[in-house]
Write an enzyme that holds these catalytic residues in place. Structure first.
Site, mmCIF file in Angstrom:
data_model
loop_
_atom_site.group_PDB
_atom_site.id
_atom_site.type_symbol
_atom_site.label_atom_id
_atom_site.label_comp_id
_atom_site.label_asym_id
_atom_site.label_seq_id
_atom_site.Cartn_x
_atom_site.Cartn_y
_atom_site.Cartn_z
ATOM 1 N N CYS A 78 0.835 -1.187 0.000
ATOM 2 C CA CYS A 78 0.000 0.000 0.000
ATOM 3 C C CYS A 78 0.879 1.250 0.000
ATOM 4 O O CYS A 78 1.819 1.361 0.781
ATOM 5 C CB CYS A 78 -0.912 -0.076 1.218
ATOM 6 S SG CYS A 78 -1.135 1.412 2.139
ATOM 7 N N GLU A 79 0.591 2.172 -0.925
ATOM 8 C CA GLU A 79 1.489 3.316 -1.083
ATOM 9 C C GLU A 79 1.355 4.339 0.052
ATOM 10 O O GLU A 79 2.172 5.228 0.183
ATOM 11 C CB GLU A 79 1.294 3.983 -2.440
ATOM 12 C CG GLU A 79 0.002 4.730 -2.613
ATOM 13 C CD GLU A 79 -0.102 5.349 -4.006
ATOM 14 O OE1 GLU A 79 0.598 4.904 -4.933
ATOM 15 O OE2 GLU A 79 -0.906 6.285 -4.153
ATOM 16 N N HIS A 80 0.300 4.193 0.855
ATOM 17 C CA HIS A 80 0.130 5.146 1.959
ATOM 18 C C HIS A 80 0.938 4.753 3.188
ATOM 19 O O HIS A 80 1.409 5.618 3.924
ATOM 20 C CB HIS A 80 -1.349 5.233 2.357
ATOM 21 C CG HIS A 80 -2.228 5.710 1.255
ATOM 22 N ND1 HIS A 80 -3.474 5.193 1.012
ATOM 23 C CD2 HIS A 80 -2.029 6.670 0.325
ATOM 24 C CE1 HIS A 80 -4.010 5.809 -0.023
ATOM 25 N NE2 HIS A 80 -3.156 6.704 -0.461
ATOM 26 N N HIS A 81 1.034 3.449 3.433
ATOM 27 C CA HIS A 81 1.680 3.003 4.677
ATOM 28 C C HIS A 81 2.880 2.087 4.446
ATOM 29 O O HIS A 81 3.562 1.717 5.401
ATOM 30 C CB HIS A 81 0.667 2.254 5.556
ATOM 31 C CG HIS A 81 -0.510 3.094 5.955
ATOM 32 N ND1 HIS A 81 -1.705 3.079 5.267
ATOM 33 C CD2 HIS A 81 -0.670 3.981 6.970
ATOM 34 C CE1 HIS A 81 -2.557 3.919 5.844
ATOM 35 N NE2 HIS A 81 -1.955 4.485 6.866
ATOM 36 N N GLN A 120 -5.111 -0.430 -4.706
ATOM 37 C CA GLN A 120 -5.802 -1.560 -5.336
ATOM 38 C C GLN A 120 -6.528 -1.126 -6.608
ATOM 39 O O GLN A 120 -6.537 -1.832 -7.611
ATOM 40 C CB GLN A 120 -6.776 -2.180 -4.329
ATOM 41 C CG GLN A 120 -7.422 -3.445 -4.859
ATOM 42 C CD GLN A 120 -8.273 -4.139 -3.821
ATOM 43 O OE1 GLN A 120 -7.972 -4.079 -2.626
ATOM 44 N NE2 GLN A 120 -9.325 -4.805 -4.236
ATOM 45 N N HIS A 148 -6.073 -5.619 3.293
ATOM 46 C CA HIS A 148 -5.042 -4.582 3.468
ATOM 47 C C HIS A 148 -4.527 -4.613 4.901
ATOM 48 O O HIS A 148 -5.296 -4.387 5.844
ATOM 49 C CB HIS A 148 -5.644 -3.204 3.164
ATOM 50 C CG HIS A 148 -5.936 -2.995 1.714
ATOM 51 N ND1 HIS A 148 -5.287 -2.047 0.944
ATOM 52 C CD2 HIS A 148 -6.779 -3.637 0.873
ATOM 53 C CE1 HIS A 148 -5.737 -2.103 -0.299
ATOM 54 N NE2 HIS A 148 -6.646 -3.055 -0.362
ATOM 55 N N CYS A 150 -2.858 -2.516 6.374
ATOM 56 C CA CYS A 150 -2.980 -1.216 7.045
ATOM 57 C C CYS A 150 -4.355 -1.057 7.690
ATOM 58 O O CYS A 150 -4.567 -0.167 8.513
ATOM 59 C CB CYS A 150 -2.677 -0.062 6.088
ATOM 60 S SG CYS A 150 -3.861 0.118 4.756
HETATM 61 N N1 LIG Z 1 -8.607 3.840 -2.020
HETATM 62 C C1 LIG Z 1 -7.638 3.147 -1.416
HETATM 63 N N2 LIG Z 1 -7.302 3.482 -0.172
HETATM 64 C C2 LIG Z 1 -6.331 2.760 0.423
HETATM 65 C C3 LIG Z 1 -5.661 1.701 -0.188
HETATM 66 N N3 LIG Z 1 -4.756 1.207 0.695
HETATM 67 C C4 LIG Z 1 -4.874 1.946 1.810
HETATM 68 N N4 LIG Z 1 -5.826 2.890 1.670
HETATM 69 C C5 LIG Z 1 -6.371 3.916 2.579
HETATM 70 O O1 LIG Z 1 -5.627 5.101 2.509
HETATM 71 C C6 LIG Z 1 -6.137 5.958 3.538
HETATM 72 C C7 LIG Z 1 -5.072 6.922 4.040
HETATM 73 O O2 LIG Z 1 -5.738 7.764 4.928
HETATM 74 P P1 LIG Z 1 -5.028 8.849 5.859
HETATM 75 O O3 LIG Z 1 -6.074 9.472 6.732
HETATM 76 O O4 LIG Z 1 -4.204 9.743 4.990
HETATM 77 O O5 LIG Z 1 -3.985 7.968 6.696
HETATM 78 P P2 LIG Z 1 -4.153 7.345 8.160
HETATM 79 O O6 LIG Z 1 -4.299 8.407 9.185
HETATM 80 O O7 LIG Z 1 -3.010 6.379 8.359
HETATM 81 O O8 LIG Z 1 -5.545 6.562 7.993
HETATM 82 P P3 LIG Z 1 -6.170 5.345 8.814
HETATM 83 O O9 LIG Z 1 -5.800 4.084 8.077
HETATM 84 O O10 LIG Z 1 -7.656 5.576 8.757
HETATM 85 O O11 LIG Z 1 -5.615 5.356 10.191
HETATM 86 C C8 LIG Z 1 -6.698 5.008 4.593
HETATM 87 O O12 LIG Z 1 -8.100 5.187 4.623
HETATM 88 C C9 LIG Z 1 -6.366 3.604 4.040
HETATM 89 O O13 LIG Z 1 -7.328 2.616 4.381
HETATM 90 C C10 LIG Z 1 -6.050 1.368 -1.525
HETATM 91 O O14 LIG Z 1 -5.508 0.457 -2.176
HETATM 92 N N5 LIG Z 1 -7.030 2.125 -2.081
HETATM 93 ZN ZN LIG Z 2 -2.319 1.527 3.760
#
Ligand SMILES: Nc1nc2c(ncn2[C@@H]2O[C@H](COP(=O)(O)OP(=O)(O)OP(=O)(O)O)[C@@H](O)[C@H]2O)c(=O)[nH]1
Ligand SMILES: [Zn+2]
Length: 189
Positions: A78-81, A120, A148, A150
């Site tokens: 996952c590119e966010h975490h 995804q 996921h 995360c």
């Molecule tokens: N649309 C989408 N979202 C994703 C994917 N993988 C992770 N995420 C989401 O990316 C979002 C990032 O949200 P942020 O609020 O910036 O980060 P955060 O504070 O770590 O969010 P939380 O996971 O809610 O604690 C989260 O809601 C994740 O669930 C993906 O493949 N697609």
């Molecule tokens: Zn993530």
């Protein structure tokens, strides 16, 4: 691995270990930055590959009916975490003008696309668009189901929650009957 700066990853991992309060010089961690650098090179090797290239392998076969490769396992990050998400991809297309590709190439495209920092949704559309561009089929339908980490081991902590994404192109955008037929094949044991 030619395009990957392994030394830079090693430095970064060492810094993370220090930052979280570990001692990167204790015995058990001495080789960890090197191991992680090689692991990242492997997990992100799709950044240096183009899924479209696999679809240069085509056979001229007079089959203008459904082709579905289902249950293709994949692992992505996952590119966010930068934690894993993983599951199964199902790739269907309806060839046009006898242009069919090798079955393994559909799985290779999934693998290459997954091995990048990803969403995804983007994996799903990249695979569908690559097939449309290279094979010019009547239609494509890509369905991905994934868990996921995360959402499992941190944050909202919902193990077992599954995300399903689906991208239809060509005639499969409008042909609901054909899409349901594909979905029933996907669900078949
Ligand atoms: N649309 C989408 N979202 C994703 C994917 N993988 C992770 N995420 C989401 O990316 C979002 C990032 O949200 P942020 O609020 O910036 O980060 P955060 O504070 O770590 O969010 P939380 O996971 O809610 O604690 C989260 O809601 C994740 O669930 C993906 O493949 N697609
Ligand atoms: Zn993530």
């Amino acid at each position: 691995m030619a395009n990957v700066d392994l030394n830079k990853i090693e430095e970064a991992v060492k810094m993370i270990l220090e930052a979280v309060g570990e001692d990167p010089n204790r015995e058990g961690l001495l080789d960890t930055p090197k191991r992680v650098s090689k692991m990242y090179a492997e997990m992100f090797e799709g950044l240096h590959q183009d899924p479209k290239e696999y679809f240069q392998t085509v056979f001229n076969e007079n089959h203008e009916e459904l082709v579905l490769v289902k249950d293709i396992p994949f692992y992505s990050m996952c590119e966010h975490h930068l934690v894993p998400f993983y599951g199964k991809a199902h790739v269907a297309y309806i060839p046009r003008n006898g242009v069919v590709t090798g079955l393994s190439k559909l799985a290779r495209a999934v693998e290459t696309t997954a091995r990048r920092p990803q969403l995804q949704e983007r994996i799903t559309s990249t695979i569908a668009d690559s097939i449309m561009e290279m094979l010019n089929p009547y239609g494509v339908y890509v369905v991905i189901e994934a868990e996921h980490m995360c959402m499992t081991m941190r944050g909202i902590k919902k193990p077992g929650a599954k995300t399903v994404t689906a991208v239809a192109r060509g005639i499969l955008e409008t042909d609901e009957v054909k899409r349901s037929e594909i979905l029933s094949f996907i669900q078949m044991k």
